[in-house]
Design a protein around this motif. Sequence first.
Motif, PDB file in Angstrom:
ATOM      1  N   THR A 410       0.867  -1.173   0.000  1.00 41.79           N
ATOM      2  CA  THR A 410       0.000   0.000   0.000  1.00 41.79           C
ATOM      3  C   THR A 410       0.908   1.227   0.000  1.00 41.79           C
ATOM      4  OG1 THR A 410      -0.005   0.126   2.408  1.00 41.79           O
ATOM      5  CG2 THR A 410      -1.716  -1.238   1.362  1.00 41.79           C
ATOM      6  N   GLU A 412       1.159   3.472   2.172  1.00 41.41           N
ATOM      7  CA  GLU A 412       1.730   3.610   3.516  1.00 41.41           C
ATOM      8  C   GLU A 412       2.874   2.623   3.729  1.00 41.41           C
ATOM      9  OE1 GLU A 412       2.707   4.848   7.177  1.00 41.41           O
ATOM     10  OE2 GLU A 412       1.434   5.861   5.697  1.00 41.41           O
ATOM     11  N   LYS A 413       2.723   1.398   3.244  1.00 38.64           N
ATOM     12  CA  LYS A 413       3.791   0.411   3.389  1.00 38.64           C
ATOM     13  C   LYS A 413       5.021   0.805   2.580  1.00 38.64           C
ATOM     14  CE  LYS A 413       1.162  -3.720   4.648  1.00 38.64           C
ATOM     15  NZ  LYS A 413       0.803  -5.116   4.255  1.00 38.64           N
ATOM     16  N   ARG A 415       5.976   3.932   2.024  1.00 40.81           N
ATOM     17  CA  ARG A 415       6.623   4.991   2.811  1.00 40.81           C
ATOM     18  C   ARG A 415       7.379   4.406   4.007  1.00 40.81           C
ATOM     19  NH1 ARG A 415       1.920   7.864   1.051  1.00 40.81           N
ATOM     20  NH2 ARG A 415       0.661   7.088   2.796  1.00 40.81           N
ATOM     21  N   GLN A 416       6.810   3.400   4.644  1.00 40.50           N
ATOM     22  CA  GLN A 416       7.492   2.754   5.765  1.00 40.50           C
ATOM     23  C   GLN A 416       8.762   2.054   5.312  1.00 40.50           C
ATOM     24  OE1 GLN A 416       4.561   0.158   7.505  1.00 40.50           O
ATOM     25  NE2 GLN A 416       3.345   1.836   8.380  1.00 40.50           N
TER      26      GLN A 416
END
Length: 496
Positions: A410, A412-413, A415-416
């Motif tokens: 995703t 967000e993943k 970016r992490q």
Amino acid sequence: MNNQPGSNQIQLITYVDRLSGGGVSELHQLLQQELGGLFDGVHLLPFYTPIDGEDAGFDPTDHTAVDSRLGNWQDIASLASDYPVMADMIVNHVSAQSAQFQDVLAKGEASHYWPLFLTRDKVYGQAPEPAELAAIYRPRPTSCFTELALADGRSLPFWTTFTANQIDIDVQSEPGQAYLDAILQRFTENGVKLIRLDAAGYAIKKAGTSCFMLPETFEFIAGLSSKAKALGMQCLVEIHGYHQTQIDIAKRCDWVYDFALPPLVLHTLFSRDAKALKHWLDIAPRNCITVLDTHDGIGIVDAADHQGQPGLLTDPELDALVEQIHHNSGGSSKLATGNAANNVDLYQVNCSFYDALAQHDEHYLLARAIQLFCPGISQIYYGGLLAAENDVELLKRTQVGRDINRPYFTPEKVRQALQKPVVKALCALIKLRRSLQAFDGDFSQQLNDGQYQLNWQHQGHSASLRIRLADLSAELVWQHSGKVQQHCALSSLLAD
């Protein structure tokens, strides 16, 4: 921006949805923002209808249509206006669910598309010799033929080199040529600059042969490459096989994959011995695209012997390599490899490259540094860019071995993952590599006194990767023409 693929470039290879969490436009935005400054081009893995077939898009029902969940051809053209785009041309087969093949099942020989597909009888006649069938080179343990029922009640053995849902095309027939020409035309209309010829080695079938990489296959690849070139595109040939075959095919096409590099890099790091890698880089084609990982597994056959001819690694060395990968991955790669998990590719180990190196950040960064210092276009797989671990949960859900290294991210993943030290270090290494003009010049290498060195020189610019094999420590050394020489311990990138 240079919109033609060149040897001093770094490409991303990715599924559109598995990295972006969305479609082509979302991936375009990701390349320009979070991944800005990293890549000169992008290889889009199959984005045709449908992307979620039996083989993750490599079994299209319509090769000329973008899956609507990803966008449309205008989105592809927009991306291609900013980055050279590579697309897969699946030359060997089409989905059994395609309109063309469904018409064949309904009408048999009366179908307009009957000549498009291969049955066993078209090559071997009604009574094939068992010895001839046994001579066929198989990428999978089961038969190359699948008995499929026609509407009139007959059952015929169709060629299915890979899976029963992938029906082989007769590329020498008039409908077969028209099918491939239509794909080429759609590509050139929408800015695709580089084509990967998927499974091209299996495209020509001939009785009395292995039906793999025949002289006629070389001619077919050369002819298709010429058609692409006339339309302003270049071709990359995708073949897993004996290393001399890669050398031979490289003379007849624009680009070949360096599939021997991944096992040789792993062997170098596992054994602390670079002799096999150096030998390969002495003889390897220079018009190659280098990879460490892809949407498929880590190739083993590419470094193996063949019909009595020596390989780049010996059988005991390959056995030790495979066992070390299984050990480093905690056994998860074993769940996804060989006869496990419905594999169609017994010549590969399914494992993320990060897990193959036991998630050891320094060793992983060194492997990438070696790749980036090798001649050719460096192609970085999206999972490798983000140092993805084996996705055992996805493997359990799908029971498809290669899915262990085909994770879904995703936004967000992503970016992490970009905040992980090893990923930040890899991104810094890629940006440094892209800033050095030395890579426009000449490559050389030295191996002596336990040190292996990869060098580039161009008009006063220089760059070197110096590896001490005993402890796998490495140093980057570079100099811009007329400037002071710079030194950097590779491991220091992990601390930044």
